[in-house]
Design an enzyme around this catalytic site. Sequence first.
Site, PDB file in Angstrom:
ATOM      1  N   THR A  62      12.626 -26.784 -24.593  1.00 25.94           N
ATOM      2  CA  THR A  62      13.229 -25.536 -24.435  1.00 25.94           C
ATOM      3  C   THR A  62      13.897 -25.364 -26.205  1.00 25.94           C
ATOM      4  O   THR A  62      13.107 -25.625 -26.723  1.00 25.94           O
ATOM      5  CB  THR A  62      14.550 -25.288 -23.704  1.00 25.94           C
ATOM      6  OG1 THR A  62      14.882 -23.342 -23.934  1.00 25.94           O
ATOM      7  CG2 THR A  62      15.590 -26.577 -23.862  1.00 25.94           C
ATOM      8  N   LYS A  66      10.112 -26.208 -29.196  1.00 30.83           N
ATOM      9  CA  LYS A  66       8.710 -25.624 -28.661  1.00 30.83           C
ATOM     10  C   LYS A  66       7.037 -25.215 -29.311  1.00 30.83           C
ATOM     11  O   LYS A  66       6.114 -25.898 -28.704  1.00 30.83           O
ATOM     12  CB  LYS A  66       8.768 -23.776 -27.482  1.00 30.83           C
ATOM     13  CG  LYS A  66       9.900 -24.017 -26.325  1.00 30.83           C
ATOM     14  CD  LYS A  66       9.315 -22.490 -26.241  1.00 30.83           C
ATOM     15  CE  LYS A  66      10.748 -22.558 -24.802  1.00 30.83           C
ATOM     16  NZ  LYS A  66      10.881 -21.426 -24.648  1.00 30.83           N
ATOM     17  N   ASP A  78      -4.999 -25.645 -23.051  1.00 33.21           N
ATOM     18  CA  ASP A  78      -5.607 -23.544 -24.002  1.00 33.21           C
ATOM     19  C   ASP A  78      -4.234 -22.982 -24.247  1.00 33.21           C
ATOM     20  O   ASP A  78      -4.654 -21.827 -25.189  1.00 33.21           O
ATOM     21  CB  ASP A  78      -7.045 -22.667 -23.145  1.00 33.21           C
ATOM     22  CG  ASP A  78      -8.188 -23.651 -23.050  1.00 33.21           C
ATOM     23  OD1 ASP A  78      -8.627 -24.934 -24.377  1.00 33.21           O
ATOM     24  OD2 ASP A  78      -9.022 -23.258 -22.505  1.00 33.21           O
ATOM     25  N   ASP A 103       5.540 -20.064 -20.227  1.00 38.86           N
ATOM     26  CA  ASP A 103       7.139 -19.066 -20.120  1.00 38.86           C
ATOM     27  C   ASP A 103       5.859 -17.601 -20.133  1.00 38.86           C
ATOM     28  O   ASP A 103       6.712 -17.132 -20.030  1.00 38.86           O
ATOM     29  CB  ASP A 103       7.125 -19.330 -21.731  1.00 38.86           C
ATOM     30  CG  ASP A 103       8.600 -20.158 -21.640  1.00 38.86           C
ATOM     31  OD1 ASP A 103       9.153 -20.411 -21.292  1.00 38.86           O
ATOM     32  OD2 ASP A 103       8.569 -20.703 -23.270  1.00 38.86           O
ATOM     33  N   ASN A 152      11.919  -8.640 -35.371  1.00 44.52           N
ATOM     34  CA  ASN A 152      12.048 -10.231 -35.945  1.00 44.52           C
ATOM     35  C   ASN A 152      12.819  -9.309 -37.208  1.00 44.52           C
ATOM     36  O   ASN A 152      12.343  -8.830 -37.810  1.00 44.52           O
ATOM     37  CB  ASN A 152      10.992 -11.166 -36.286  1.00 44.52           C
ATOM     38  CG  ASN A 152      11.804 -12.220 -36.359  1.00 44.52           C
ATOM     39  OD1 ASN A 152      12.721 -12.551 -35.180  1.00 44.52           O
ATOM     40  ND2 ASN A 152      11.489 -12.856 -36.955  1.00 44.52           N
ATOM     41  N   ARG A 153      14.102 -10.342 -37.160  1.00 47.01           N
ATOM     42  CA  ARG A 153      14.780 -10.645 -38.465  1.00 47.01           C
ATOM     43  C   ARG A 153      13.742 -10.452 -39.865  1.00 47.01           C
ATOM     44  O   ARG A 153      13.628  -9.642 -40.718  1.00 47.01           O
ATOM     45  CB  ARG A 153      15.772 -11.190 -37.966  1.00 47.01           C
ATOM     46  CG  ARG A 153      16.578 -10.797 -39.703  1.00 47.01           C
ATOM     47  CD  ARG A 153      17.528 -12.162 -39.481  1.00 47.01           C
ATOM     48  NE  ARG A 153      18.750 -11.546 -38.410  1.00 47.01           N
ATOM     49  CZ  ARG A 153      19.247 -11.529 -37.213  1.00 47.01           C
ATOM     50  NH1 ARG A 153      18.088 -12.464 -36.746  1.00 47.01           N
ATOM     51  NH2 ARG A 153      19.816 -11.240 -36.575  1.00 47.01           N
ATOM     52  N   THR A 154      13.013 -11.395 -39.634  1.00 45.04           N
ATOM     53  CA  THR A 154      11.775 -12.247 -40.671  1.00 45.04           C
ATOM     54  C   THR A 154      10.671 -11.248 -40.153  1.00 45.04           C
ATOM     55  O   THR A 154       9.714 -11.508 -39.505  1.00 45.04           O
ATOM     56  CB  THR A 154      12.120 -13.770 -40.471  1.00 45.04           C
ATOM     57  OG1 THR A 154      12.541 -14.202 -41.322  1.00 45.04           O
ATOM     58  CG2 THR A 154      10.847 -13.743 -41.940  1.00 45.04           C
ATOM     59  N   LYS A 157       7.454 -12.854 -39.662  1.00 41.64           N
ATOM     60  CA  LYS A 157       7.005 -13.753 -38.271  1.00 41.64           C
ATOM     61  C   LYS A 157       6.272 -13.316 -37.555  1.00 41.64           C
ATOM     62  O   LYS A 157       5.595 -13.805 -36.929  1.00 41.64           O
ATOM     63  CB  LYS A 157       8.239 -14.633 -38.277  1.00 41.64           C
ATOM     64  CG  LYS A 157       8.798 -15.855 -38.912  1.00 41.64           C
ATOM     65  CD  LYS A 157       9.253 -16.595 -38.830  1.00 41.64           C
ATOM     66  CE  LYS A 157      10.436 -17.648 -39.163  1.00 41.64           C
ATOM     67  NZ  LYS A 157      12.065 -18.399 -38.759  1.00 41.64           N
ATOM     68  N   TYR A 220      18.747 -16.475 -18.903  1.00 35.39           N
ATOM     69  CA  TYR A 220      19.320 -16.237 -17.936  1.00 35.39           C
ATOM     70  C   TYR A 220      21.151 -16.840 -17.690  1.00 35.39           C
ATOM     71  O   TYR A 220      21.301 -16.169 -16.137  1.00 35.39           O
ATOM     72  CB  TYR A 220      18.196 -16.943 -16.755  1.00 35.39           C
ATOM     73  CG  TYR A 220      18.623 -18.530 -16.631  1.00 35.39           C
ATOM     74  CD1 TYR A 220      19.313 -19.352 -16.140  1.00 35.39           C
ATOM     75  CD2 TYR A 220      17.808 -18.970 -17.810  1.00 35.39           C
ATOM     76  CE1 TYR A 220      19.409 -20.630 -16.908  1.00 35.39           C
ATOM     77  CE2 TYR A 220      17.474 -20.560 -17.934  1.00 35.39           C
ATOM     78  CZ  TYR A 220      18.810 -20.753 -17.571  1.00 35.39           C
ATOM     79  OH  TYR A 220      18.322 -22.701 -17.467  1.00 35.39           O
TER      80      TYR A 220
END
Length: 277
Positions: A62, A66, A78, A103, A152-154, A157, A220
């Site tokens: 986590t 990752k 894959d 995920d 995203n903030r950046t 990315k 969660y």
Amino acid sequence: MKKWYAVIGDPIEHSLSPLMHNTWFETQKIDASYLPIHVKPQELEQAVASLKLLDAGGWNVTIPHKEKIIPLLDVLDDSARRMGAVNTVVRMADGRLKGYNTDGLGFVRSLEEQIGSEKRQLRVLIIGAGGAARGIAFALESTGYSAISICNRTVSKAETICCELSQNAQALSLDQASQELDDYDIIVQTTPAGLKNGSFELPFNCEKLKSTAIVADIVYNPLMTALLKEASKKGATVVTGIGMFIHQGALAYSYWTGNYPDIVAVKDKLLANLGGN
């Protein structure tokens, strides 16, 4: 010899993975245990070597490991190769370590469990551009969702992930996403914002959120994050992170044991542990 598995991350004390997997081991009468292990970023390489040395059968990965764990593994499935992120490691019969990403598929199963599979033409906005966002973006696209944007903030990315998707995905700043929020039908929050031990701030201004929107958060614990609470106030449909958590865990469990677990019974147990809120 009793088998054992783990989850590694930073932080890790909020995780309910041990409760979930140990429940499944007990229910299926498998002599195994599952442990939470706090691994700081600078300790990742040593931790992987230790897990292998101590004969762990596999482990979940986590935040924030990752992507950084990939060079430490021998083989990639894959899904993990395409997504550039690993959340499940399996120790193969020959001792090599194989990385998977459950995920994305776990999220899609959770989303469609609640809203059905007839809404794949809707516009999707993914908040965040980390490993979870990448996995979810690819899984949504491969399932048939054809209009995906990532904020995203950046922004660079987000652009990287969009360029890797086979369709013409769009990258946005958080401010731009906030201004255009009413253009989106499904909003997916993939950042750590809202974690029990993290920030409870909203990712951006939700003033333009539509009441007809579907808002999902992969966090969660707590079950209702700040974003989901705000979405609920506006009448939007909310999808908590518990479904994704269970479905991604069930896939990992099946890779380790060859058996698919009961997701219904364990959901009730997890919700009871979370206090149903």
